[in-house]
Design a protein around this motif. Structure first.
Motif, PDB file in Angstrom:
ATOM      1  N   TYR A 110       0.966  -1.356  -0.032  1.00  0.00           N
ATOM      2  CA  TYR A 110       0.078   0.076   0.225  1.00  0.00           C
ATOM      3  C   TYR A 110       0.916   1.436   0.025  1.00  0.00           C
ATOM      4  CZ  TYR A 110      -4.093  -2.664   1.078  1.00  0.00           C
ATOM      5  OH  TYR A 110      -5.216  -3.794   1.076  1.00  0.00           O
ATOM      6  N   PHE A 112      -5.846   3.814  -4.527  1.00  0.00           N
ATOM      7  CA  PHE A 112      -6.522   2.352  -4.412  1.00  0.00           C
ATOM      8  C   PHE A 112      -7.705   2.317  -5.280  1.00  0.00           C
ATOM      9  CE2 PHE A 112      -8.684  -1.109  -2.414  1.00  0.00           C
ATOM     10  CZ  PHE A 112      -7.801  -2.156  -2.471  1.00  0.00           C
ATOM     11  N   ALA A 122      -6.617   0.044   2.858  1.00  0.00           N
ATOM     12  CA  ALA A 122      -6.050   1.178   2.186  1.00  0.00           C
ATOM     13  C   ALA A 122      -6.610   2.419   2.799  1.00  0.00           C
ATOM     14  CB  ALA A 122      -6.876   1.033   0.672  1.00  0.00           C
ATOM     15  N   ASN A 143      -4.170   3.469   5.363  1.00  0.00           N
ATOM     16  CA  ASN A 143      -2.739   4.092   4.758  1.00  0.00           C
ATOM     17  C   ASN A 143      -3.016   5.401   4.443  1.00  0.00           C
ATOM     18  OD1 ASN A 143      -0.877   3.697   2.094  1.00  0.00           O
ATOM     19  ND2 ASN A 143      -0.189   2.778   4.135  1.00  0.00           N
ATOM     20  N   CYS A 167      -9.432   6.544  -2.184  1.00  0.00           N
ATOM     21  CA  CYS A 167     -10.073   5.118  -2.528  1.00  0.00           C
ATOM     22  C   CYS A 167     -11.251   5.150  -3.522  1.00  0.00           C
ATOM     23  CB  CYS A 167     -10.539   4.239  -1.518  1.00  0.00           C
ATOM     24  SG  CYS A 167      -8.972   3.951  -0.407  1.00  0.00           S
TER      25      CYS A 167
END
Length: 373
Positions: free
Chosen positions: A272, A278, A294, A297, A301
């Motif tokens: 990641y 993502f 994700a 992190n 997204c």
């Protein structure tokens, strides 16, 4: 005082890095193994990526026959023999839906507490899906407890009425928030390892390469984006039955050199770090644990509208229609290389694996004590 840990049996298809498997492993890592140990029954013959870690943590792995309908008697006989031989188990936690009504019924006959766990919202299409739909219908009446990773997944498998009963639990797919936090140093290390330049824009995806994850759409989307922004790469983490098909698709679209496929990894938290966005265009999802990772992190997204609302936690996560590729391209254009948001802890707290592990640990211990052989 007896300090021997109780043993909980988890039933899975395989031990690859899928959503259900990742959840169970996150849970296993977080529980107090002085009080609880996990053992596993898997259906797939080949060795999974988690098997070494399981044995290192003290877990045992058994393999049952892969059910095909024709071997119904053999499958039932295996489970009957297993529970007769393994009197140490009092709780069985089933993550395989298609045959759960079979093995959970046998477990109940042997006086175990039975848990069914829904991790999806569809069996797909075709005759195989219809057969699975019929086979899993009795689960709601067979299992002592009905778990689901989201209410959407619970209603799909057990029916809406069942989700209002006292034996229903919505158990979020927890992750170790500290493990998936962003680290600039690790980002540089991973990009160097993968041969990705500092200024290259990276679209990332984690998941098995199978139909529900919709890699076909993802690859087509990247091809369009790469045509406009050639300094970009697509990073895919995962194995699956469509691995070679996706490779061929990349070759046909002329983007093979820009797509990095690394297979299944147990250290997905490191991958990641290398991403800038993502992308998760699933056709259906029970929850989408990788989307939670994700977001932990700090990544922007882009997810399909088929991802349950429970998985959309940050303002940088957008649910988009698969009917509009332009909306996805527009979303990609708005993200910059290296962009991260500081993820507010309060919006992720419900998915903290430590909180979930504490709850389930107490639950397992309570159920274990209720069973009297």
């Amino acid at each position: 005082m007896n300090t021997t840990p109780i043993r909980v049996l988890h039933v899975l298809g395989g031990l690859e890095a899928g959503g259900a498997e990742s959840f169970v492993m996150n849970l296993y890592r977080a529980v107090d193994k002085g009080k609880i140990q996990f053992d596993f029954v898997k259906h797939i013959e080949h060795k999974g990526v988690f098997e070494n870690e399981i044995t290192q943590m003290g877990g045992k792995i058994y393999r049952c026959p892969q059910y095909n309908g024709k071997n119904h008697i053999v499958y039932c006989r295996w489970w009957n023999s297993f529970f007769e031989e393994h009197q140490e188990y009092r709780v069985v936690h089933g993550h395989v839906r298609s045959t759960a009504a079979i093995y959970l019924k046998i477990a109940k006959k042997n006086d175990l507490v039975t848990i069914a766990h829904s991790h999806s919202t569809s069996n797909g299409n075709g005759i195989s899906a219809l057969v699975k739909d019929m086979m899993q219908l009795p689960i709601r009446y067979t299992a002592d407890f009905l778990f689901a990773c989201s209410d959407k997944a619970g209603k799909w498998l057990y029916g809406e009425n069942a989700t209002r009963k006292p034996n229903y639990r919505m158990i979020p797919n927890g992750v170790d928030l500290r493990r998936f936090a962003f680290h600039e140093k690790k980002r540089k290390e991973m990009r160097n390892e993968l041969g990705i330049a500092e200024d290259t824009f990276v679209l990332g995806h984690v998941g098995r390469i199978i139909v529900p994850k919709n890699h076909k759409f993802l690859v087509e989307l990247f091809a369009d984006y790469h045509g406009v922004n050639p300094n970009s790469k697509l990073l895919l983490i995962g194995n699956g039955e469509l691995f070679e098909t996706v490779q061929q698709q990349c070759t046909q679209l002329g983007i093979r050199e820009a797509v990095i496929m690394v297979g299944s990894k147990t250290n997905t938290e490191d991958y990641y770090q290398a991403m800038d966005v993502f992308v998760f265009p699933s056709l259906w999802e029970g929850l989408g644990i990788v989307a939670i990772e994700a977001q932990a992190n700090g990544l922007t997204c882009l997810v399909s509208e088929n991802v349950p609302e429970e998985a959309i936690l940050t303002e940088n996560t957008n649910a988009l229609s698969l009917q509009s590729k332009d909306a996805w391209l527009d979303g990609l254009q708005k993200v910059s290389v290296g962009e991260r948001m500081r993820t507010p802890k309060n919006c992720m707290q419900q998915y903290d694996i430590c909180t979930i592990a504490d709850y389930l640990q107490r639950f397992y211990l309570e159920q274990h004590e209720k069973v009297r052989r």
